[in-house]
Design an enzyme around this catalytic site. Structure first.
Site, PDB file in Angstrom:
ATOM      1  NE  ARG A   6      10.368  67.137  52.541  1.00 54.36           N
ATOM      2  CZ  ARG A   6      10.064  67.617  51.326  1.00 54.36           C
ATOM      3  NH1 ARG A   6      10.793  67.261  50.282  1.00 54.36           N
ATOM      4  NH2 ARG A   6       9.062  68.444  51.152  1.00 54.36           N
ATOM      5  CE1 TYR A  14      19.476  47.649  66.311  1.00 57.85           C
ATOM      6  CE2 TYR A  14      17.979  48.264  64.540  1.00 57.85           C
ATOM      7  CZ  TYR A  14      18.389  48.376  65.853  1.00 57.85           C
ATOM      8  OH  TYR A  14      17.717  49.203  66.700  1.00 57.85           O
ATOM      9  CG  ASP A  56      24.430  48.343  60.171  1.00 60.12           C
ATOM     10  OD1 ASP A  56      25.232  49.105  60.737  1.00 60.12           O
ATOM     11  OD2 ASP A  56      23.285  48.132  60.599  1.00 60.12           O
ATOM     12  CE  LYS A  90      22.081  52.291  68.178  1.00 59.27           C
ATOM     13  NZ  LYS A  90      21.875  51.230  67.212  1.00 59.27           N
TER      14      LYS A  90
HETATM   15  C1  LIG Z   1      20.895  50.883  66.275  1.00 63.61           C
HETATM   16  C2  LIG Z   1      21.257  50.170  65.034  1.00 63.61           C
HETATM   17  C3  LIG Z   1      20.538  50.344  63.852  1.00 63.61           C
HETATM   18  C4  LIG Z   1      19.298  51.218  63.783  1.00 63.61           C
HETATM   19  O1  LIG Z   1      19.580  52.542  64.042  1.00 63.61           O
HETATM   20  P1  LIG Z   1      18.553  53.565  64.738  1.00 63.61           P
HETATM   21  O2  LIG Z   1      19.350  54.805  64.831  1.00 63.61           O
HETATM   22  O3  LIG Z   1      18.194  52.978  66.062  1.00 63.61           O
HETATM   23  O4  LIG Z   1      17.368  53.652  63.849  1.00 63.61           O
HETATM   24  C5  LIG Z   1      20.966  49.674  62.730  1.00 63.61           C
HETATM   25  N1  LIG Z   1      22.037  48.861  62.754  1.00 63.61           N
HETATM   26  C6  LIG Z   1      22.752  48.665  63.883  1.00 63.61           C
HETATM   27  C7  LIG Z   1      23.922  47.765  63.840  1.00 63.61           C
HETATM   28  C8  LIG Z   1      22.395  49.308  65.048  1.00 63.61           C
HETATM   29  O5  LIG Z   1      23.097  49.080  66.162  1.00 63.61           O
END
Ligand SMILES: *Cc1c(COP(=O)(O)O)cnc(C)c1O
Length: 382
Positions: free
Chosen positions: A46, A98, A170, A195
């Protein structure tokens, strides 16, 4: 060294023991120590794991920060940032964010006494007007989700710092191939590694890259204390994904640009949201802030109602009906009923997420095939 070279080599030295050119997958949960109370680099997975560290080293280099931290999901990464906040603190977030971040801010962080306001992040004035003395964090996304709005990271970093707040970006949609927010003054960059970084729809993960060491240390403290770390297998898969990140992203962007231009000329389409179109209000900022391409995400509104958009999304064959994005396979979804269903209906409307909105994630298939697929769906959903 160039980005794509660093993506392959930084943090990814051959195994010193065996010479294996690929970093081994370290599944161990604990590590032997030489002496009680004198910790070697790794003690417990961890707190630190060699496979995770390899990925964090690569990402820190690609984003240009003091370091990076890998999490079990993108939401775990955002949660780590918000867990630094205290009761009474205020978050100012962009309205085009998001859905899960919206939910975390409004429905979880409120329980800890943290308040949130959404404002139009494409307007520095609107953001400035929404800052209060309690604002500790600005949280924005460019291109934003799902309207592909573009905000000016450099201007927002200046604004945040002048008011004693941090800027968190983000960067999931742009990826470090196209935008490196830390270089523009942001304090924290976040990714859903699920992603583009993973890139193959087979891993869930999150990342933070942090500009300065003291903030990195604070976030590491929260991560280790709360425990939502990325597992070794996921770290391994993300490291593998990163090696082809630039090639995938550039090719996906090329196809997306062509599809966006094609969609804009179709009579069935009301409007197209894509920063690479010069009709997009954020095009000029995107051209400056994004490195030579405008991303692989396109949103558009079909003429007609909720039902027509729903039918359209259900009518494609190559574009699979699914949330998520950024992978080699193209995906289609309807934000109002899928990715942004966690928004209150009123907020959805207020922020311009129409019932007829459709979001595409453009993958690596051939342009002609994807275009034919959309054309087919247009006739089927007429
Ligand atoms: C998918 C996504 C998230 C969240 O990520 P997870 O891996 O699904 O928890 C946050 N911001 C954006 C822009 C995303 O596309």
């Amino acid at each position: 060294m160039q980005f794509r070279t660093r993506a392959i080599h930084v943090g990814q030295d051959p195994c010193p023991q065996t010479g294996a050119v690929v970093q081994p997958l370290h599944l161990a949960s604990t590590f032997c120590q030489h002496e009680a109370g004198v910790w070697r680099e790794f003690d417990y997975s961890r707190s630190g794991n060699p496979t995770r560290k390899a990925l964090e080293t690569t990402i820190a280099n690609l984003e240009g920060g003091a370091g990076a931290l890998a999490f079990a999901s993108g939401m775990a990464a955002i949660h780590c940032v918000t867990a630094m906040l205290k009761s009474g603190d205020h978050v100012l977030a962009g309205s085009d964010i998001y859905g899960g971040a919206y939910r975390l801010f409004h429905k979880i962080m409120n329980r800890a006494g943290v308040t949130v306001t959404l404002a139009d992040s494409t307007s520095v004035d609107a953001m400035a007007a929404a800052i209060t003395p309690a604002t500790k964090l600005l949280w924005v996304e460019s291109p934003g989700n799902p309207l592909l709005s573009v905000c000016d990271y450099a201007a927002l970093a200046k604004l945040a710092h002048s008011r004693g707040a941090l800027l968190g970006c983000d960067n999931t949609f742009a990826t470090p191939v196209l935008t490196r927010p830390l270089e523009l003054g942001a304090d924290i960059v976040m990714h859903s590694a699920t992603k583009f970084i993973g890139g193959h729809s087979d891993v869930l993960g999150g990342l933070l890259a942090v500009r300065e060491k003291p903030l990195l240390d604070e976030l590491y403290f929260v991560q280790n204390a709360t425990g939502a770390v990325m597992g070794p297998l996921e770290s391994y898969l993300c490291s593998r994904g990163v090696k082809t990140l630039e090639l995938r992203v550039r090719e996906q962007c090329r196809t997306a640009q062509s599809l966006a231009e094609w969609l804009a000329g179709r009579p069935e389409v009301e409007r197209v949201y894509y920063p690479g179109l010069d009709t997009h209000p954020g095009h000029a900022i995107a051209a400056r802030q994004m490195d030579g391409a405008f991303g692989a995400m396109i949103s558009f509104e079909v003429k007609g109602d909720f039902a027509r958009a729903k039918k359209f999304c259900e009518s494609t064959e190559l574009f699979k009906l699914a949330v998520s994005l950024g992978a080699v396979e193209s995906l289609i979804e309807q934000p109002a009923s899928m990715s942004h269903a966690s928004y209150d209906a009123a907020d959805r409307k207020k922020h311009g997420i129409a019932d007829g909105l459709i979001r595409l994630s453009v993958g690596l298939e051939a342009l002609e095939d994807l275009r034919d697929d959309l054309e087919g769906a247009m006739s089927k959903s007429r």
